[in-house]
Design an enzyme around this catalytic site. Structure first.
Site, PDB file in Angstrom:
ATOM      1  N   SER A 132       0.830  -1.195   0.000  1.00  0.00           N
ATOM      2  CA  SER A 132       0.000   0.000   0.000  1.00  0.00           C
ATOM      3  C   SER A 132       0.867   1.248   0.000  1.00  0.00           C
ATOM      4  O   SER A 132       2.004   1.227   0.444  1.00  0.00           O
ATOM      5  CB  SER A 132      -0.899  -0.005   1.243  1.00  0.00           C
ATOM      6  OG  SER A 132      -1.697   1.143   1.249  1.00  0.00           O
ATOM      7  N   GLY A 134       0.685   3.443  -2.892  1.00  0.00           N
ATOM      8  CA  GLY A 134       0.742   3.949  -4.261  1.00  0.00           C
ATOM      9  C   GLY A 134       2.157   3.975  -4.808  1.00  0.00           C
ATOM     10  O   GLY A 134       3.072   3.341  -4.271  1.00  0.00           O
ATOM     11  N   ASN A 191      -8.241  -1.494   3.039  1.00  0.00           N
ATOM     12  CA  ASN A 191      -8.981  -0.685   2.069  1.00  0.00           C
ATOM     13  C   ASN A 191     -10.403  -0.401   2.553  1.00  0.00           C
ATOM     14  O   ASN A 191     -10.915   0.695   2.352  1.00  0.00           O
ATOM     15  CB  ASN A 191      -9.022  -1.377   0.711  1.00  0.00           C
ATOM     16  CG  ASN A 191      -7.677  -1.335   0.011  1.00  0.00           C
ATOM     17  OD1 ASN A 191      -6.635  -1.220   0.660  1.00  0.00           O
ATOM     18  ND2 ASN A 191      -7.665  -1.451  -1.296  1.00  0.00           N
ATOM     19  N   HIS A 456     -39.012 -22.182  15.244  1.00  0.00           N
ATOM     20  CA  HIS A 456     -37.546 -22.279  15.208  1.00  0.00           C
ATOM     21  C   HIS A 456     -36.934 -22.535  16.581  1.00  0.00           C
ATOM     22  O   HIS A 456     -35.747 -22.754  16.676  1.00  0.00           O
ATOM     23  CB  HIS A 456     -36.957 -21.001  14.599  1.00  0.00           C
ATOM     24  CG  HIS A 456     -37.271 -20.860  13.144  1.00  0.00           C
ATOM     25  ND1 HIS A 456     -36.819 -21.766  12.215  1.00  0.00           N
ATOM     26  CD2 HIS A 456     -38.003 -19.951  12.468  1.00  0.00           C
ATOM     27  CE1 HIS A 456     -37.265 -21.404  11.003  1.00  0.00           C
ATOM     28  NE2 HIS A 456     -37.987 -20.311  11.137  1.00  0.00           N
TER      29      HIS A 456
END
Ligand SMILES: *[C@@H]1O[C@H](CO)[C@@H](O)[C@H](O)[C@H]1NC(C)=O
Ligand SMILES: *[C@@H]1O[C@H](CO)[C@@H](O)[C@H](O)[C@H]1NC(C)=O
Ligand SMILES: *[C@@H]1O[C@H](CO)[C@@H](O)[C@H](O)[C@H]1NC(C)=O
Length: 486
Positions: A132, A134, A191, A456
């Protein structure tokens, strides 16, 4: 060219990221062998960017592998997906047991997990590394998140830690993340957190603008001030610069930008993984969905003309108290977002048996990457103090920080709710905080509903583990449902 094994590491893929990583490794005293499928790129690189360095090149995969010192370390910086497998297959015939293949691309963590297994069977050590920061990061100090076969770590550690960004205290922003696909998973969560941080800042901007008419220069000053406090971070810093930036006509350029957000999908994949793992990563999910809402601009414009609601009207300038409240809202929401991100990684670590290194992750994000901030130093400290920390909010530092922030946080959210300003991320963070600190939630009623219509079954608070069914209607059967789940 000679084919002596001279290179400490080899790198395949000479796009900008690949080139910059090679130059960075060279600067740090490592001999790197460069290769590209289009071999003319290798010569061009050696003749230009790499001129006068110790970088060597190769014109075939065979030559590339021959030039690597053992255990061979071959790093791929190619397009994620099929290209990675193609290069792994090309490399394999020229490698031997104990050699290392590193994938530094933006790979899917499931693919990295599969490659780790496939290569382990052949005795090759696979590493999937998040990278990471760039192009600039790659050149001068990226955040590196390597995971995979732990036997590879001692061999690549000196190179990775040398080229990585350094935290203000000098610690390299690179450590071993964990087994298998852990490196790329952690990059994905990074991210996702980036989506959340950005959305939070945007909400503070909108609140200041719509509630109090703060102009962009004044707002830049506020962000500047925040950047020297608890919010000290790269994203706050660039927001300050963006707000100050003027177009050629002297007005703020950001106000001319169309308000529809793009996305490449990594935030979405974090949210999908959160759903798969059953972890309430509400803030990142809201941040992703806020981008989706922004992108249906035509419908929003139409709705803005017909849907009723309060319209903020600016009656006075913002007070220092309100600025401080916003700062605290941002800070507390950010704590929630990171707490949720670490909850997710903790669960994934268990699901996949990755043995994630949480303190190391905070350290890796401390510098070099988009979410770098002073705050990550506090997270690192929390995991150093207690490596088994179940939840960031259980750490005394963060417990105190949220306690201190919450009055302002509640005021900000309440004020925006009552004046009709959307704060999806800040409000979901607050709702999570209140839900998380509730010993009892209304899920008792929910269980009763499920039992009513679907038999349930439910447990009694006094006896968890035994399941009961109630004859709610007076005509229901005694059998409980296992045929479908709601
Ligand atoms: C080769 O280099 C070009 C840029 O010059 C890059 O776009 C490409 O991804 C590289 N490909 C491989 C597989 O080496
Ligand atoms: C990653 O791979 C898995 C398994 O092949 C797949 O289900 C998923 O859609 C992929 N995710 C991305 C982000 O491409
Ligand atoms: C459910 O309750 C009704 C009314 O009390 C009763 O008639 C019925 O037999 C019960 N059903 C079962 C399966 O116990």
């Amino acid at each position: 060219m000679s084919t002596e094994a001279v290179a400490d590491i080899g790198l395949i893929g000479l796009a900008v990221m690949g080139q910059n990583l090679i130059l960075n490794m060279n600067d740090n005293g490592f001999v790197v062998c460069a290769f590209n499928r289009t071999v003319s790129k290798v010569d061009a690189f050696l003749a230009n960017e790499a001129k006068g360095t110790n970088i060597v090149g190769a014109h075939s995969i065979e030559e590339f592998c021959a030039k690597l010192k053992r255990p061979r370390k071959a790093m791929l910086m190619v397009k994620a997906g099929a290209a990675v497998d193609e290069f792994i297959d090309l490399l394999l015939p020229h490698l031997e047991k104990g050699d290392i293949i590193i994938d530094g691309g933006n790979s899917n963590y499931s693919d990295s997990q599969a490659r780790y297994v496939r290569l382990k069977e052949k005795g090759i050590l696979f590493v999937g590394s998040g990278v990471s920061g760039g192009e600039d990061g790659a050149r001068f100090g990226p955040s590196l998140m390597p995971g995979g076969n732990a036997d590879a770590w001692p061999h690549i550690k000196p190179i990775f830690q040398a080229i990585a960004a350094k935290a203000p205290d000098g610690a390299p922003c690179c450590d071993w993340v964990g087994e298998g696909g852990a490196g790329h998973y952690v990059k994905m969560v990074h991210n996702g957190i980036e989506y959340g941080d950005m959305q939070l800042i945007c909400e503070a901007y909108q609140a200041m603008k719509e509630l109090y008419g703060v102009d962009n220069d004044k707002m830049a000053d506020i962000f500047e001030k925040w950047n020297s406090g608890v919010l000290d971070s790269y994203l706050i810093e660039i927001t300050r610069d963006i707000l100050r930036f003027k177009d050629t006509d002297g007005t703020s350029i950001v106000e001319k930008i169309r308000d529809t957000a793009g996305q490449k999908g990594t935030g979405k994949w974090t949210a999908i993984s959160a759903l798969d793992e059953g972890i309430p990563v509400t803030l990142i999910a809201e941040a992703v969905l806020a981008r989706c809402l922004s992108s249906i601009k035509n419908e929003r414009v139409q709705a803005s003309q017909i849907l009723e609601g309060p319209k903020p009207s600016i009656t006075r300038a913002i007070s220092q108290q309100e600025i401080d409240d916003l700062e605290q809202s941002l800070y507390a929401s950010k704590i929630i977002s990171y707490a949720q991100g670490f909850m997710l990684m903790r669960q994934a670590s268990e699901t996949y048996k990755w043995n994630l290194n949480f303190g190391g992750i905070a350290l890796m994000w401390r510098g070099g990457c988009i979410i770098r901030s002073a705050f990550l130093g506090d997270i690192k400290a929390a995991y150093d103090k207690n490596p088994g920390l179940v939840n960031l909010l259980f750490d005394p530092f963060f417990q105190k920080a949220t306690a201190k922030a919450q009055q302002g946080w509640r005021r900000t959210v309440a004020c925006c709710v009552s004046t009709g300003i959307p704060l999806p991320a800040m409000s979901t963070a607050l709702t999570f905080y209140d839900g998380f600190r509730s010993a009892r939630l209304p899920a008792n009623l929910l269980q009763a509903q499920r039992d009513y219509f679907g038999a349930h079954t439910y447990e009694f608070e006094s006896a968890p583990g035994t399941f009961h069914h109630t004859n709610w209607t007076g005509h229901g059967g005694t059998t409980s449902s296992s045929a479908y789940n709601v």
